[in-house]
Design a protein around this motif. Sequence first.
Motif, short mmCIF file in Angstrom:
data_model
loop_
_atom_site.label_atom_id
_atom_site.label_comp_id
_atom_site.label_asym_id
_atom_site.label_seq_id
_atom_site.Cartn_x
_atom_site.Cartn_y
_atom_site.Cartn_z
N GLU A 62 0.81 -1.21 0.00
CA GLU A 62 0.00 0.00 0.00
C GLU A 62 0.84 1.26 0.00
OE1 GLU A 62 -2.36 -1.24 3.18
OE2 GLU A 62 -3.66 -2.33 1.79
N GLN A 88 -5.76 -1.59 -11.39
CA GLN A 88 -5.11 -0.54 -10.60
C GLN A 88 -4.41 0.49 -11.48
OE1 GLN A 88 -2.54 -2.67 -7.97
NE2 GLN A 88 -4.19 -3.24 -6.60
N GLU A 91 -6.00 4.04 -14.70
CA GLU A 91 -6.04 5.50 -14.79
C GLU A 91 -4.69 6.09 -15.17
OE1 GLU A 91 -8.13 7.99 -12.04
OE2 GLU A 91 -9.13 6.23 -11.24
N SER A 372 -9.83 -0.91 -7.29
CA SER A 372 -9.40 -1.02 -5.89
C SER A 372 -10.43 -0.42 -4.96
CB SER A 372 -8.03 -0.39 -5.67
OG SER A 372 -7.80 0.65 -6.55
N ASP A 373 -11.27 0.48 -5.47
CA ASP A 373 -12.33 1.05 -4.64
C ASP A 373 -13.30 -0.06 -4.23
OD1 ASP A 373 -13.90 2.91 -3.36
OD2 ASP A 373 -15.01 3.44 -5.18
N ASN A 376 -11.69 -2.56 -1.88
CA ASN A 376 -11.58 -1.99 -0.54
C ASN A 376 -12.91 -2.08 0.22
OD1 ASN A 376 -11.66 0.59 1.33
ND2 ASN A 376 -9.53 0.04 1.03
N GLN A 377 -14.01 -1.83 -0.48
CA GLN A 377 -15.32 -1.91 0.18
C GLN A 377 -15.64 -3.35 0.58
OE1 GLN A 377 -18.59 0.36 -1.75
NE2 GLN A 377 -16.99 1.04 -3.11
N LEU B 47 -7.91 7.39 -8.93
CA LEU B 47 -6.51 7.40 -8.56
C LEU B 47 -5.91 8.78 -8.79
CD1 LEU B 47 -4.00 5.66 -7.83
CD2 LEU B 47 -3.74 5.25 -10.26
N LEU B 48 -6.36 9.44 -9.86
CA LEU B 48 -5.89 10.78 -10.20
C LEU B 48 -7.07 11.74 -10.18
CD1 LEU B 48 -3.82 9.74 -13.32
CD2 LEU B 48 -2.95 10.13 -11.04
N GLN B 260 -5.73 3.61 -0.43
CA GLN B 260 -5.93 2.17 -0.60
C GLN B 260 -7.02 1.90 -1.62
OE1 GLN B 260 -6.52 0.17 3.08
NE2 GLN B 260 -4.57 0.82 3.89
N ALA B 261 -8.11 2.66 -1.51
CA ALA B 261 -9.22 2.43 -2.44
C ALA B 261 -9.00 3.21 -3.74
CB ALA B 261 -10.52 2.84 -1.79
N ASN B 262 -7.98 4.07 -3.78
CA ASN B 262 -7.74 4.92 -4.95
C ASN B 262 -8.99 5.67 -5.37
OD1 ASN B 262 -5.14 4.08 -5.02
ND2 ASN B 262 -5.48 2.52 -6.58
#
Lengths: 408, 297
Positions: A62, A88, A91, A372-373, A376-377, B47-48, B260-262
């Motif tokens: 991380e 990941q 973007e 990753s969002d 993460n949830q 992420l951005l 972490q979740a970007n």
Amino acid sequence: MNRYSKFLAATAIVAASSASATELEVMHWWTSGGEAAAVQEFAAAFDATGNTWVDAAIAGGESARAVMVSRLTGGDPMGAFQFNHGRQAEELIEAGLLRDITDIAEAEGWKDIVNPSTLLDACTVDGRIYCAPVNIHSWQWLWVSHKAYEDEGLAVPTNWDEFVAASDALAAAGKTPLAMGQQGWQQSGAFNVMFAALVPSEIYLAVYGDKNAEVAAGAEVARVFAAAADARDMASTSTVQNWNDATNLVITGQAGGQIMGDWAQGEFAVAEQVAGEDYSCLPGLGVTELLGTGGDAFYFPVLSDDAQIAAQSELAALMLKPETQVSFNLKKGSLPVRGDIDLSSANDCMQKGLALLADGALLPDTNMLLTSDTTNQINTLFTEFFADASISAADAQADFVKIIERAE
Amino acid sequence: MASTRPNQLFRNKSAKIAAIPMIVTALFVFVGGTAWTIVYSFTSSGLLPRLKWVGLDQYERLWDTRKWLISIENLAIYGLSMLILVFVIGFILAALIDQKIRFENTIRTVILYPYALSFVVTGLVWQWILNPEFGVQNIVRGWGWETFTFDPLYNAEIAIFGILIAGLWQGSGLVMVLMLAGLRGIDQDVWKAARVDGIPAWKTYLLIVIPMMRPVFITTLVLVVTGIVKIYDLIVAQTGGGPGIATEVPAKYVYDMMFQANNLGQGFAASTMMLLTVALVVIPWAILEFGGSKNRG
């Protein structure tokens, strides 16, 4: 004057010699013993080409990812960096920060040698290739301790159903049926393994691939949540945090088994345990034998210096060469990304994995399907679910449906 | 000679020039950064950062997320308990030390010492002390009280108080030292006068000394409150937000979302809510404190 020109000449020589050996800064988060040894194989192979590998390791995925992204967006790119391929990096590619390495992939014929081809697909955006996959790690393993069962005179389970059936007897003997570290990624990881193994693959792909919320609310997924509730009961006496501490409970026979990825194998190897005698590894929980194809890949930022660009190309090609693949993956404990190399020195569990790979019993890894969002949830949901026995399987499924609805 | 008043803008010219870098930094970095964060909290930045408007979606999701609601609740419980207890403990310690005791320096140093440790060290130490297998519970059971149970960090209902214990252990020393400085600043004549009038000591403290220490209290309050709002490292070191998500706090939610979740948009929305909360407390107080001073003056 004379002295001055000598000095100039000397600096010119220094400059020239440093230019011929291009330094390439490579960032990664492989810092544990086996990982560092594996990355050293890459470094040595790269140095042998006349370039210089400048190692920039940052402990912890991380924090490493945060540093990498801020350096890329801040306009200070490194030469190459490790990432979990999949969504990941999407973007970063969209923002034009990563180098298109399609030409190298074509020159090296990656399309033909990379097996399974989904690995390369995960590196591909709009038909262009942006990363070099280096290994395959699969999550779908149940590690079973022979000692735990033999001590109590029980038969060693060979699949999930037997494992669940034997859990009461094990718990009555004061052992933890299922070892599980109290961290979200381990808990949601175990859930995803059950998801992949206990219901048909179409369901898994409909939920994670197509983000179909109706399927996620359906009866098949409810079965997976029921299994997760079983797992929660079996793991209720497991208080460890780290995955390797949980693996250690299995090694010492204090716990019946653990659901964990193939990296757990390294712990058994360090403890000098023998697969098939001291422990069993059951791919796909012994129910549906299949593997997810997660893994690591290297990305190459867009650079302006020609020498560095050439070094990047050399490194990318090198990483998939047969010799580097063998030496790297044997140290790392992961499976190679090409099917045409000899890994007969690998142990039983790795051979099982190779056989599944050859049969094509494969599923895409969640990292390739989910942002990753979303991941993460889901991690948060299972952290909560496993910590609080009062949350019913149905409630957790309702939350899960909400996450899938929101997922992109 | 025409005695015009010098232009206000050019008075203390050198002082103002010297302050320019700080003013620019404050405007661009703090105000500019804050504005930028608020603007981007209305976008779907991942992420951005990217300007793709989604209206209030991020806020709707935020207030629909149990992890955030638990974070807010935890901050409220931790904040209020910490605020009250740290002042009570700090002041009582200071009052005790102020009784012209022996070894004052040694005792003061010992009590202040935890403050010299980082939150990470504090968190780890208390994680061990509160661990039922080799901490307090184990020791007491070793004395023969077999059924003794003390495992706050493993019980979701009270885990936040396990954090509070560590926070108090670390923070009380600082409050004590500040209070002690305040007490030493009180003229001894005040005490003599109170004694002559026959006022008991506790009453003197409560009704005379504490009101006189108002500036010290305000400084301490600001230090303690900012420490509470930004609490993050203690949680990460001590529980990592666990068990489950029982000890999550807003600052950790922001970090988790952003790195972490970007999901920058969600992290920005959460940090904007944190800013709003702080502003709701600080602005009325600032108006009361500074706004009225001219009239009083």
